[in-house]
Enzyme design. Structure first.
Site, PDB file in Angstrom:
ATOM      1  N   HIS A  45       0.840  -1.212   0.000  1.00 12.11           N
ATOM      2  CA  HIS A  45       0.000   0.000   0.000  1.00 12.11           C
ATOM      3  C   HIS A  45       0.863   1.244   0.000  1.00 12.11           C
ATOM      4  O   HIS A  45       1.951   1.273   0.595  1.00 12.11           O
ATOM      5  CB  HIS A  45      -0.991   0.001   1.161  1.00 12.11           C
ATOM      6  CG  HIS A  45      -0.402  -0.034   2.533  1.00 12.11           C
ATOM      7  ND1 HIS A  45      -0.003   1.099   3.211  1.00 12.11           N
ATOM      8  CD2 HIS A  45      -0.155  -1.065   3.383  1.00 12.11           C
ATOM      9  CE1 HIS A  45       0.451   0.769   4.408  1.00 12.11           C
ATOM     10  NE2 HIS A  45       0.389  -0.536   4.545  1.00 12.11           N
ATOM     11  N   ASP A  73       0.130   4.393   1.189  1.00 11.68           N
ATOM     12  CA  ASP A  73       0.030   5.367   2.282  1.00 11.68           C
ATOM     13  C   ASP A  73       0.784   4.904   3.513  1.00 11.68           C
ATOM     14  O   ASP A  73       1.228   3.752   3.622  1.00 11.68           O
ATOM     15  CB  ASP A  73      -1.431   5.654   2.625  1.00 11.68           C
ATOM     16  CG  ASP A  73      -2.179   4.406   3.090  1.00 11.68           C
ATOM     17  OD1 ASP A  73      -1.894   3.320   2.567  1.00 11.68           O
ATOM     18  OD2 ASP A  73      -3.056   4.524   3.971  1.00 11.68           O
ATOM     19  N   GLU A 124      -4.873   2.413   2.850  1.00 16.38           N
ATOM     20  CA  GLU A 124      -4.926   1.182   3.642  1.00 16.38           C
ATOM     21  C   GLU A 124      -5.025   1.497   5.123  1.00 16.38           C
ATOM     22  O   GLU A 124      -5.783   0.851   5.859  1.00 16.38           O
ATOM     23  CB  GLU A 124      -3.667   0.342   3.347  1.00 16.38           C
ATOM     24  CG  GLU A 124      -3.699  -1.061   3.950  1.00 16.38           C
ATOM     25  CD  GLU A 124      -3.064  -1.147   5.331  1.00 16.38           C
ATOM     26  OE1 GLU A 124      -3.102  -2.243   5.928  1.00 16.38           O
ATOM     27  OE2 GLU A 124      -2.534  -0.126   5.828  1.00 16.38           O
TER      28      GLU A 124
END
Length: 496
Positions: free
Chosen positions: A80, A82, A149
């Site tokens: 992910h 982030d 996420e």
């Protein structure tokens, strides 16, 4: 940016650390990954790597199989974009503008005053390195980089069935080298709300601000079993005691910044009769001494301070509301609720009171509930809702996501174990993790996937001081390359 890139890129393997330097340089808080995603699109286009941004905002990069490996089933590498954004008190850092200040110390890459974003930046860097490597034989590769996420798993939740073409998926979002993860906890949020009745603060009262700080914090899943102090819970405990012995009026209260991080800091603004203030020092010192004894092993640096607040006197919640709010916060379930019967020492079910805001008469508390069993997560969340309602507060659940059920007969697991043993001389241990990987949601939209997860040693995720061990990143890159080479063979591996 150039100095940071130069420093990290001197580490080995450079192909991995150069990508991580880019991730440190481009801010990527949850829901603000667009700049990084655009950079990676341009990076892929310059190398002839196909790219797609789906309706959820996820970035999918695709590279054909190495010539001669076209018959092998496709492989998906997943992470992910982030990161959790946390900074120490007094640290000025804008996570939407400022790069992460990463330094190398004693074999680790560390962010001393903020989170590092090794969760999941190292996993993303490993996947990008696999796409970039010119001498790596591999099947058809897909790299799935999801968005948001950390605050909702929205990217994985929004992935349309049939988007992914591969049949084997390697998640690169776990944080302990030497383990293959084949299952994870699911989770659900509980939000508690209340519109508080207020009243004017009487004449002759003094405003004080109380601060709890110095706690270790950490990941609300991986670290929940360590018994670390929760700043919100400690502050509620202290204020409830103060209200029981003085005419304390509660004006404002805040703590925590993310539901999936154990709160390290919290504060409250209270009004006390002027005559009481002169004796407040001894109460604060007594409370702090008790906490330091109680948390000597996990949070010896806990601090409890107060200062006179210079804000003009206004209104506070009524005494009746104050008592209900503090009693709820003090008694609400927090921490490990149950350990696993199947995996010794692994947390099965837990809750974390992660964020609290009481301002202008509006109260909101957010809990993160996790469990290896989705039904138990539902039950614990329901108990928190009922507990809140018992104090006259509104409460509801939100953002539920499924766990990832272990499959010990996985052919991908068998292959990875074989490769690991050949590369490192001993088998990896098998684990489930009390954290929310996206594998459960990916299995829901793509039930044909055979999945496994591994990663390097990362410590302190979701808290300032987060660090990644350099040597284990190198080992992880060695393993990933070896696994991809093995998967490039069209011949299936036996599960025996």
């Amino acid at each position: 940016m150039s100095l940071l890139r130069m420093s990290l890129s001197q580490l080995q393997p450079a192909i991995v650390w150069s990508h991580f330097a880019t991730l440190c340089a481009i801010p990527r808080s949850s829901c603000h990954e667009a700049a990084l995603r655009d950079h990676l699109v341009a990076w892929a286009a310059a190398r002839g790597i196909a790219h797609e941004i789906d309706t959820a905002g996820n970035l999918i990069l695709r590279k054909p199989a190495t010539p001669g490996c076209e018959a092998a089933p496709g492989v998906i590498l997943q992470g992910h974009l982030d990161m959790v954004c946390q900074a120490n008190a007094g640290t000025v850092h804008d996570f939407e503008q400022d790069p992460i200040a990463a330094v190398v110390r004693d074999g680790w890459v560390v962010a001393e005053q903020t989170t590092l974003g090794a969760d999941n930046g190292i996993g993303v860097a490993l996947a990008l390195a696999a796409l970039e490597a010119q001498d790596l034989a591999h099947p058809a590769l897909e790299v799935l980089l999801t968005v948001n996420e950390e605050s909702g798993m929205d990217g994985a939740r929004g992935l349309v069935p049939g988007t992914l073409r591969g049949t084997r998926l390697i998640n690169l979002d776990t944080e302990e080298w030497g383990h293959f993860y084949l299952g994870c906890a699911g989770g659900v949020d509980v939000e508690v709300l209340h519109a508080c009745e207020r009243q004017d603060i009487p004449h002759g009262f003094v405003l004080l601000r109380f601060d709890v700080s110095g706690l270790s914090g950490g990941h609300s899943g991986i670290d929940i079993h360590l018994g670390r102090g929760n700043a919100i819970k400690l502050l509620a405990e202290a204020l409830r005691d103060l209200a029981a012995h003085t005419d304390m009026r509660l004006v404002e209260m805040k703590g925590g910044t993310a539901r999936n991080a154990i709160p390290r800091e919290a504060y409250a603004v209270c009004a006390l009769p002027a005559a009481v203030v002169s004796g407040i020092d001894s109460w604060v010192e007594h409370r702090l001494a008790a906490w330091r004894q109680r948390f000597a092993a996990s949070d010896a640096n806990v601090m409890f301070r107060y200062e006179v607040d210079e804000l003009p006197a206004g209104s506070a919640v009524t005494e009746e509301v104050r008592d209900r709010l503090l009693a709820f916060l003090d008694t609400a379930r927090n921490g490990v609720d149950r350990y696993s019967d199947d995996f010794p020492g692994v947390t099965d079910t837990s809750s974390n009171l992660g964020v609290l805001v009481l301002a202008q008469g509006r109260f909101k508390a957010t809990f993160k509930v996790r469990s290896l069993d989705d039904a138990r997560a539902t039950v614990l969340a329901g108990k928190l809702v009922s507990h809140a309602q018992g104090y006259g507060l509104q409460a509801h659940t939100d953002g539920a996501y499924p766990g990832w059920t272990p499959d010990p007969s996985s052919l991908l697991l068998a292959l990875c174990q074989q490769v690991y043993r050949e590369a490192f001389g001993a088998p990896a241990s098998l684990q489930v993790i009390h954290a929310g990987l996206e594998c459960g949601l990916l299995a829901a939209s793509h039930p044909h996937l055979d999945m496994i997860s591994f990663g390097p040693d990362i410590r302190g995720a979701h808290a300032p001081g987060e660090r990644a061990e350099i040597a284990s990143v190198a080992r992880c890159w060695t393993l990933l390359q070896a696994v991809l080479r093995a998967l490039a063979s069209a011949h299936p591996v036996s599960s025996e």
